[in-house]
Design a protein around this motif. Structure first.
Motif, PDB file in Angstrom:
ATOM      1  N   VAL A 355       0.777  -1.169  -0.010  1.00 21.76           N
ATOM      2  CA  VAL A 355      -0.070   0.040   0.005  1.00 21.76           C
ATOM      3  C   VAL A 355       0.747   1.284   0.014  1.00 21.76           C
ATOM      4  O   VAL A 355       0.552   2.226  -0.718  1.00 21.76           O
ATOM      5  N   ILE A 356       1.819   1.446   0.853  1.00 17.85           N
ATOM      6  CA  ILE A 356       2.900   2.396   0.967  1.00 17.85           C
ATOM      7  C   ILE A 356       3.412   2.772  -0.272  1.00 17.85           C
ATOM      8  O   ILE A 356       3.431   3.800  -0.851  1.00 17.85           O
ATOM      9  N   SER A 357       4.038   1.655  -0.753  1.00 15.89           N
ATOM     10  CA  SER A 357       4.845   1.780  -1.934  1.00 15.89           C
ATOM     11  C   SER A 357       4.048   2.119  -3.250  1.00 15.89           C
ATOM     12  O   SER A 357       4.373   2.976  -4.143  1.00 15.89           O
ATOM     13  N   ARG A 358       2.477   1.884  -3.294  1.00  9.89           N
ATOM     14  CA  ARG A 358       1.910   2.055  -4.356  1.00  9.89           C
ATOM     15  C   ARG A 358       1.486   3.562  -4.430  1.00  9.89           C
ATOM     16  O   ARG A 358       1.248   4.010  -5.345  1.00  9.89           O
ATOM     17  N   THR A 359       1.143   3.861  -3.021  1.00 10.44           N
ATOM     18  CA  THR A 359       0.771   5.367  -2.855  1.00 10.44           C
ATOM     19  C   THR A 359       1.904   6.234  -3.028  1.00 10.44           C
ATOM     20  O   THR A 359       1.772   7.384  -3.579  1.00 10.44           O
ATOM     21  N   TYR A 360       3.202   5.985  -2.715  1.00 13.74           N
ATOM     22  CA  TYR A 360       4.438   6.847  -2.634  1.00 13.74           C
ATOM     23  C   TYR A 360       5.338   6.203  -3.664  1.00 13.74           C
ATOM     24  O   TYR A 360       6.343   6.036  -3.150  1.00 13.74           O
ATOM     25  N   GLY A 361       5.031   5.841  -4.739  1.00 14.54           N
ATOM     26  CA  GLY A 361       5.869   5.222  -5.551  1.00 14.54           C
ATOM     27  C   GLY A 361       7.139   5.946  -5.867  1.00 14.54           C
ATOM     28  O   GLY A 361       8.274   5.489  -6.269  1.00 14.54           O
ATOM     29  N   SER A 362       7.182   7.311  -6.035  1.00 14.15           N
ATOM     30  CA  SER A 362       8.088   8.028  -6.462  1.00 14.15           C
ATOM     31  C   SER A 362       9.227   8.267  -5.286  1.00 14.15           C
ATOM     32  O   SER A 362      10.205   8.724  -5.360  1.00 14.15           O
ATOM     33  N   MET A 363       8.832   7.972  -3.980  1.00 17.44           N
ATOM     34  CA  MET A 363       9.769   8.176  -2.714  1.00 17.44           C
ATOM     35  C   MET A 363      10.512   6.773  -2.385  1.00 17.44           C
ATOM     36  O   MET A 363       9.886   5.564  -2.844  1.00 17.44           O
ATOM     37  N   ASP A 364      11.561   6.965  -1.798  1.00 21.90           N
ATOM     38  CA  ASP A 364      12.436   5.811  -1.352  1.00 21.90           C
ATOM     39  C   ASP A 364      12.078   5.430  -0.004  1.00 21.90           C
ATOM     40  O   ASP A 364      12.558   5.883   0.878  1.00 21.90           O
ATOM     41  N   ILE A 365      11.108   4.635   0.077  1.00 19.32           N
ATOM     42  CA  ILE A 365      10.536   3.944   1.174  1.00 19.32           C
ATOM     43  C   ILE A 365      11.461   2.944   1.859  1.00 19.32           C
ATOM     44  O   ILE A 365      11.718   2.071   1.093  1.00 19.32           O
ATOM     45  N   PRO A 366      12.054   3.240   3.100  1.00 17.58           N
ATOM     46  CA  PRO A 366      12.750   2.276   3.720  1.00 17.58           C
ATOM     47  C   PRO A 366      12.516   1.021   4.237  1.00 17.58           C
ATOM     48  O   PRO A 366      12.156   0.765   5.279  1.00 17.58           O
ATOM     49  N   LEU A 367      11.667   0.255   3.419  1.00 12.53           N
ATOM     50  CA  LEU A 367      10.903  -1.055   3.695  1.00 12.53           C
ATOM     51  C   LEU A 367      11.881  -2.305   3.411  1.00 12.53           C
ATOM     52  O   LEU A 367      12.235  -2.343   2.257  1.00 12.53           O
ATOM     53  N   PRO A 368      12.011  -3.244   4.056  1.00 17.31           N
ATOM     54  CA  PRO A 368      12.706  -4.336   3.689  1.00 17.31           C
ATOM     55  C   PRO A 368      12.030  -5.215   2.537  1.00 17.31           C
ATOM     56  O   PRO A 368      10.916  -5.254   2.216  1.00 17.31           O
ATOM     57  N   SER A 369      12.716  -5.921   1.604  1.00 15.70           N
ATOM     58  CA  SER A 369      12.160  -6.770   0.706  1.00 15.70           C
ATOM     59  C   SER A 369      11.058  -7.810   1.345  1.00 15.70           C
ATOM     60  O   SER A 369      11.273  -8.014   2.503  1.00 15.70           O
TER      61      SER A 369
END
Length: 510
Positions: A355-369
Motif C-alpha cells: 500500500v505504501i509503495s503504491r501510494t508513494y511510488g516516487s519516494m524511497d521508502i525504507p522497507l525491507p524486501s
C-alpha cells in the motif's frame, strides 16, 4: 562383604578368625556371637552378608536363629558348623536356605570353598537384583508414559505398587530458556527433589524428547508454586533457574485425569510464542478460557494492513501501536499453529509495504524486501519480537513520508487526501486516522481551506478528471471511476456544477 562369626566357644571363634585371610577374600569380620540370642540380635542389627554359625549354642539354637532371622527379613547367607551327631539339625537348617554346612573340626579348604560359594551366590543375587530393579524401573516408566498419554489400562494398575497413591497430581514440562541452545537443560527434577526432601513426591521421565515431571501430593505442588513465585518467574541472572523455561498443567485429583494436566502443559509449551520478554513460566491459568471457540486468524491481513498503512501516512503513531496491540490480542485467541500465525504476520507487513509503495511510488521508502520480511518473521521466537520489528519499520516509514506534526496537521490531511481522493473518503474516517474529533476537524478544515470537506473532495476530483479527459486515454465512465465516482450520472452532475459544461463537452472543446 560383612562376616559374622557365632560360636559359644571363644577358641573356635578365634580359630576361625585366623584360619583364612578374610580381607583378601573380600570379607570384613563385623562381629562375633557368643550365644544364640546374642547372635540373633547382632544379625538384625549389623545385617551381615554371611553368618558362620555353630548349630548348637546356649539360649537359642543355630536352627532357631536361622528361622527367626529369615522371618524378620534377613537375606544374608548362613554357613552352619556342626558335629557329626548334629547332621539331622544341619539338614533341617539347609531346608531354611542355609548355603552350606561344615563339620568340626573345621577344614581350611572346606571353609574356603563354603565362604567362596556363599560370596558368589550373594554377588549373583545382587546382580540379578540390579537387573530386576532396572527392568522394574523401565516397566514403571513405561506405565507412567501410558498414564500421561491416557493409553493405560487403569483397571489393572496397582497404584500402591506404582507409588501413585496421592490426593492430587500436576504435570510440569521444562526445557532450555535459550531456544538456540543445544545444551541439556538443568535437571529441574533434581532441584525439585531437593526442595521436597522426598524423591517419592515426584516422578521424572523423558517423553518424546521432552522432560516431564509428575508432582504428587499437596506438599509437592505447594513447593513447586513457591519456587515459581520466588525464584523462577524472575530468576537471578546466571542462576540454574535462569536457564529454564517451564509450563505446568492444571491440578487433577485422580490418576485417570493426569493426562489432562499433561495436555495443558503441552499446549502451553506450544504457546510459548506469546510469552513476554524474560518470561520463564506459563501455567494453566494462561490458557484462554474460550480457546476451543476461537476464530481463525485467516482474515487478519486485510483487516489490519490497510488501517496500519493509513495510520503510517497520517503519522498517527498512537493508532499504529493500538493496531499492533489488537493484532496481539487477536492472535492470542486465534486457534492456529505458530507457523500459520507467522505467515499471517508476514502477510500483514507485506501488504502494508504494498500500500505504501503504491501510494508513494516516487519516494524511497525504507522497507525491507518481501523475502527479508518473511525471513525475519520466521526467525523470531516470540510475538513481541515480531511486533517490535514491525514498529521499527513503521516508524521509519512514517518519518520518511514526513507525516504531520500537531502544528502542521492540516498539511498532512491535505496530503493524505491528495493520495486517496479516488477512495470513498469520509470526514469521520479522516478524523479517526489523524486522531481528532470529526466535528472539531470539520471546523478546522473549513477554516483552513475555505470550504467544507465534501466540497473540497469534489473540487479535487473534478480537477483530476479534467486532466484525464484531456488525454483522451479513457472513456468518460472510466474517468468517473478513476477519480472516485462510481455513478457516472452523479459525476456528470458534479462536473457540470463546477466546470459549467458536461465532461463530453469539456473534452470536445479542449
Amino acid at each position: 562383604m560383612k562376616l559374622l562369626i557365632a560360636d559359644d566357644e571363644i577358641d573356635v571363634r578365634e580359630g576361625i578368625r585366623y584360619l583364612l585371610d578374610w580381607q583378601s577374600l573380600g570379607f570384613v569380620i563385623c562381629g562375633e556371637g557368643k550365644n544364640g540370642q546374642d547372635t540373633l540380635e547382632q544379625i538384625l542389627k549389623l545385617q551381615p552378608d554371611v553368618v558362620l554359625m555353630d548349630i548348637r549354642m546356649p539360649k537359642l539354637s543355630g536352627l532357631e536363629v536361622v528361622k527367626s532371622s529369615i522371618e524378620q527379613g534377613f537375606s544374608g547367607k548362613f554357613i552352619i558348623i556342626s558335629g557329626y551327631s548334629d547332621f539331622a539339625y544341619a539338614k533341617e537348617a539347609i531346608h531354611y536356605g542355609v548355603t552350606n554346612y561344615l563339620t568340626k573340626p573345621i577344614d581350611e579348604d572346606e571353609l574356603l570353598h563354603a565362604v567362596t560359594e556363599a560370596k558368589e551366590a550373594l554377588e549373583q543375587e545382587q546382580e540379578q537384583l540390579k537387573k530386576l530393579i532396572v527392568y522394574r524401573d523401565k516397566a514403571r516408566e513405561s506405565i507412567l508414559s501410558e498414564i500421561i498419554l491416557n493409553q493405560a489400562d487403569y483397571l489393572y494398575l496397582d497404584y500402591h505398587d506404582l507409588i501413585l497413591e496421592s490426593p492430587v497430581y500436576q504435570i510440569v514440562l521444562y526445557t532450555n530458556y535459550n531456544q538456540e541452545s543445544f545444551q541439556t537443560a538443568w535437571d529441574f527434577a533434581d532441584i525439585l527433589r531437593l526442595a521436597n526432601k522426598n524423591h517419592n513426591s515426584l516422578d521424572h521421565i523423558v517423553l518424546n524428547r521432552q522432560d516431564v515431571i509428575l508432582l504428587k501430593g499437596d506438599f509437592a505442588l505447594k513447593r513447586f508454586q513457591e519456587l515459581v513465585a520466588h525464584h523462577i518467574s524472575q530468576p537471578q541472572k546466571g542462576s540454574p533457574l535462569d536457564s529454564l523455561f517451564l509450563t505446568y498443567g492444571r491440578p487433577v485429583y485422580c490418576v485417570e485425569h493426569i493426562h489432562r494436566s499433561f495436555e495443558d502443559a503441552c499446549l502451553l509449551m506450544k504457546r510459548r510464542f506469546f510469552c513476554s520478554f524474560n518470561q520463564h513460566v506459563l501455567g494453566y491459568q494462561d490458557i484462554p478460557q474460550d480457546y476451543e471457540e476461537n476464530i481463525s486468524s485467516a482474515d487478519m491481513e486485510s483487516r489490519y494492513a490497510q488501517r496500519i498503512a493509513d495510520y503510517i501516512q497520517t503519522g498517527n503513531r498512537r493508532m499504529i501501536k493500538e493496531q499492533l496491540q489488537k493484532i496481539k490480542t487477536d492472535l492470542y485467541y486465534a486457534n492456529d499453529e505458530v507457523a500459520i500465525l507467522k505467515h499471517y504476520l508476514a502477510d500483514i507487513m507485506i501488504q502494508v509495504k504494498a500500500v505504501i509503495s503504491r501510494t508513494y511510488g516516487s519516494m524511497d521508502i525504507p522497507l525491507p524486501s518481501n523475502a527479508a520480511i518473511i525471513s525475519t518473521v520466521e526467525e523470531k521466537y516470540y510475538l513481541y519480537e515480531i511486533l517490535q520489528f514491525f514498529m521499527v519499520q513503521f516508524e521509519m516509514c512514517t518519518n520518511t513520508i514526513g507525516s504531520p506534526t500537531r502544528e502542521s496537521v492540516m498539511d498532512g490531511i491535505l496530503d493524505y487526501i491528495s493520495h486517496h481522493y479516488q477512495e470513498n473518503l469520509k470526514l469521520g474516517t479522516i478524523a479517526e486516522l489523524f486522531g481528532y474529533n470529526s466535528s472539531y476537524l470539520g471546523k478546522i478544515f473549513s477554516k483552513t481551506t475555505g470550504k467544507n470537506f465534501n466540497a473540497y473532495i469534489d473540487e479535487l476530483r473534478i480537477e483530476q478528471s479534467k486532466e484525464l479527459l484531456s488525454s483522451e486515454q479513457y472513456k468518460v465512465y472510466e474517468v468517473a471511476q478513476l477519480v472516485g465516482y462510481s455513478n457516472v450520472d452523479y459525476f456528470h452532475k458534479k462536473f457540470k456544477k463546477y466546470v459549467g459544461v458536461s465532461p463530453a463537452e469539456y473534452r470536445k472543446n479542449g
